[in-house]
Design a protein around this motif. Structure first.
Motif, PDB file in Angstrom:
ATOM      1  N   TYR A 121       0.839  -1.201   0.000  1.00 43.54           N
ATOM      2  CA  TYR A 121       0.000   0.000   0.000  1.00 43.54           C
ATOM      3  C   TYR A 121       0.874   1.251   0.000  1.00 43.54           C
ATOM      4  CZ  TYR A 121      -2.515   3.833   2.228  1.00 43.54           C
ATOM      5  OH  TYR A 121      -3.014   5.068   2.544  1.00 43.54           O
ATOM      6  N   LYS A 125       0.564   4.103  -2.745  1.00 45.41           N
ATOM      7  CA  LYS A 125      -0.067   5.378  -2.408  1.00 45.41           C
ATOM      8  C   LYS A 125       0.869   6.393  -1.759  1.00 45.41           C
ATOM      9  CE  LYS A 125      -4.461   4.403  -3.463  1.00 45.41           C
ATOM     10  NZ  LYS A 125      -5.268   5.204  -4.410  1.00 45.41           N
ATOM     11  N   LYS A 144       2.132   9.606   7.340  1.00 44.07           N
ATOM     12  CA  LYS A 144       1.358  10.316   8.357  1.00 44.07           C
ATOM     13  C   LYS A 144       1.616  11.817   8.278  1.00 44.07           C
ATOM     14  CE  LYS A 144       0.697  10.692  13.365  1.00 44.07           C
ATOM     15  NZ  LYS A 144       1.220  10.290  14.693  1.00 44.07           N
ATOM     16  N   ASP A 148      -1.040  11.468   3.962  1.00 43.48           N
ATOM     17  CA  ASP A 148      -1.493  10.366   3.112  1.00 43.48           C
ATOM     18  C   ASP A 148      -2.038   9.194   3.919  1.00 43.48           C
ATOM     19  OD1 ASP A 148      -0.722  11.710   0.791  1.00 43.48           O
ATOM     20  OD2 ASP A 148       1.337  10.963   0.937  1.00 43.48           O
ATOM     21  N   LEU A 149      -1.820   9.215   5.223  1.00 41.68           N
ATOM     22  CA  LEU A 149      -2.333   8.164   6.103  1.00 41.68           C
ATOM     23  C   LEU A 149      -3.133   8.838   7.203  1.00 41.68           C
ATOM     24  CD1 LEU A 149      -2.285   5.097   6.781  1.00 41.68           C
ATOM     25  CD2 LEU A 149      -0.358   5.576   8.301  1.00 41.68           C
ATOM     26  N   HIS A 150      -4.414   8.509   7.272  1.00 45.62           N
ATOM     27  CA  HIS A 150      -5.286   9.142   8.258  1.00 45.62           C
ATOM     28  C   HIS A 150      -4.764   8.874   9.670  1.00 45.62           C
ATOM     29  CE1 HIS A 150      -8.910  10.146  10.556  1.00 45.62           C
ATOM     30  NE2 HIS A 150      -9.297  10.828   9.494  1.00 45.62           N
ATOM     31  N   LEU A 191      -8.527  -0.587   5.784  1.00 49.08           N
ATOM     32  CA  LEU A 191      -7.607   0.229   4.991  1.00 49.08           C
ATOM     33  C   LEU A 191      -7.959   0.140   3.509  1.00 49.08           C
ATOM     34  CD1 LEU A 191      -4.919   1.926   5.104  1.00 49.08           C
ATOM     35  CD2 LEU A 191      -3.751  -0.211   4.545  1.00 49.08           C
ATOM     36  N   SER A 194     -11.252   2.076   2.916  1.00 46.62           N
ATOM     37  CA  SER A 194     -11.185   3.538   2.977  1.00 46.62           C
ATOM     38  C   SER A 194     -10.294   4.135   1.893  1.00 46.62           C
ATOM     39  CB  SER A 194     -10.696   3.988   4.356  1.00 46.62           C
ATOM     40  OG  SER A 194      -9.370   3.552   4.592  1.00 46.62           O
ATOM     41  N   GLU A 195      -9.216   3.427   1.522  1.00 43.36           N
ATOM     42  CA  GLU A 195      -8.237   4.004   0.601  1.00 43.36           C
ATOM     43  C   GLU A 195      -8.468   3.632  -0.864  1.00 43.36           C
ATOM     44  OE1 GLU A 195      -5.891   6.214   1.553  1.00 43.36           O
ATOM     45  OE2 GLU A 195      -6.883   6.105   3.505  1.00 43.36           O
ATOM     46  N   TYR A 196      -9.206   2.562  -1.116  1.00 44.68           N
ATOM     47  CA  TYR A 196      -9.418   2.126  -2.498  1.00 44.68           C
ATOM     48  C   TYR A 196     -10.895   2.066  -2.880  1.00 44.68           C
ATOM     49  CZ  TYR A 196      -4.493   0.679  -2.654  1.00 44.68           C
ATOM     50  OH  TYR A 196      -3.125   0.668  -2.638  1.00 44.68           O
ATOM     51  N   PRO A 199     -13.271   5.569  -2.432  1.00 49.66           N
ATOM     52  CA  PRO A 199     -13.002   6.547  -3.496  1.00 49.66           C
ATOM     53  C   PRO A 199     -13.472   6.070  -4.871  1.00 49.66           C
ATOM     54  CG  PRO A 199     -11.106   6.366  -2.049  1.00 49.66           C
ATOM     55  CD  PRO A 199     -12.043   5.264  -1.661  1.00 49.66           C
TER      56      PRO A 199
END
Length: 216
Positions: A121, A125, A144, A148-150, A191, A194-196, A199
């Motif tokens: 990941y 990303k 972070k 890019d990382l919540h 993860l 939320s990230e893929y 969106p």
């Protein structure tokens, strides 16, 4: 009629719950007879296998139960299917392999694969600075600080990195427990979601809304 728990995976004793194939909560039709498994596989326990048919998608799920009819293994692996096609192929592959390891209680191997999914990941990303880092923990710190990382994912990501190291180097660390491995699988799934997946779903929905608006 037996009272089933729709939140747990199906077994012959409780033939209802989420289907590993279609992901929907469904009732299942039991198929007899059950097959006795040899003691070597079950480590001396009375394990049996039973096929169940999902009443929704009509596909067959194989369930292994112990002597008290508690489910210990399912095929296909629960949670390993149904990922959005927009999920990075390498991330998805590592996650699915981790879920397969988890299904057979290979907890160390599962932790290693979930850590691999996190590392991939970052490669997909992360910023160039994050991608250039040799150590995953430092790369995660870059993500972070870059935003890019919540922040809510940071502690979990750091914990996953640590447990992945434990799985890869068991001589230096404590055993990875089933509960820890399951928690890691849940984090990686969140993860990915939320990230893929979210969106991608929003992008598709926005495109559909534009098409509908333009046709009016």
């Amino acid at each position: 009629m037996r009272n089933g728990n729709p939140d747990t995976l199906p077994t012959p004793k409780d033939p209802s719950g989420p289907c590993p194939w279609c992901g929907r909560v469904s009732n299942f039709r039991t198929m007899h007879p059950m097959w006795d498994l040899n003691d070597d596989w079950g480590k001396g326990k009375d394990h049996r296998a039973s096929p169940l048919t999902c009443m929704g998608c009509q596909r067959v799920v194989l369930v292994v139960v112990d002597g008290e009819d508690r489910g210990v293994m399912w095929w296909p692996t629960p949670g390993a299917s149904g990922l959005d096609p927009e999920v990075d192929e390498r991330v998805a592959s590592a996650y699915v392999e981790g879920m397969r390891c988890l299904a057979i209680q290979a907890n160390r191997s599962a932790a290693v694969m979930f850590r691999s999914a996190l590392s991939l990941y970052v490669k997909d990303k992360g910023s160039e600075a994050a991608k250039a880092e040799r150590h995953l923990k430092t790369a995660l710190k870059h993500m972070k600080s870059d935003g890019d990382l919540h922040p809510s994912l940071w502690d979990w990501a750091d914990h996953l990195n640590q447990l992945g190291n434990e799985g890869a180097h068991p001589e230096d660390y404590d055993e990875v427990t089933t509960e820890e491995a399951k928690a890691l699988s849940s984090f990686v799934r969140h993860l990915i979601r939320s990230e893929y997946e979210l969106p991608a779903e929003l992008t598709r929905a926005r495109g559909l809304a534009t098409e509908v608006g333009g046709s009016q």
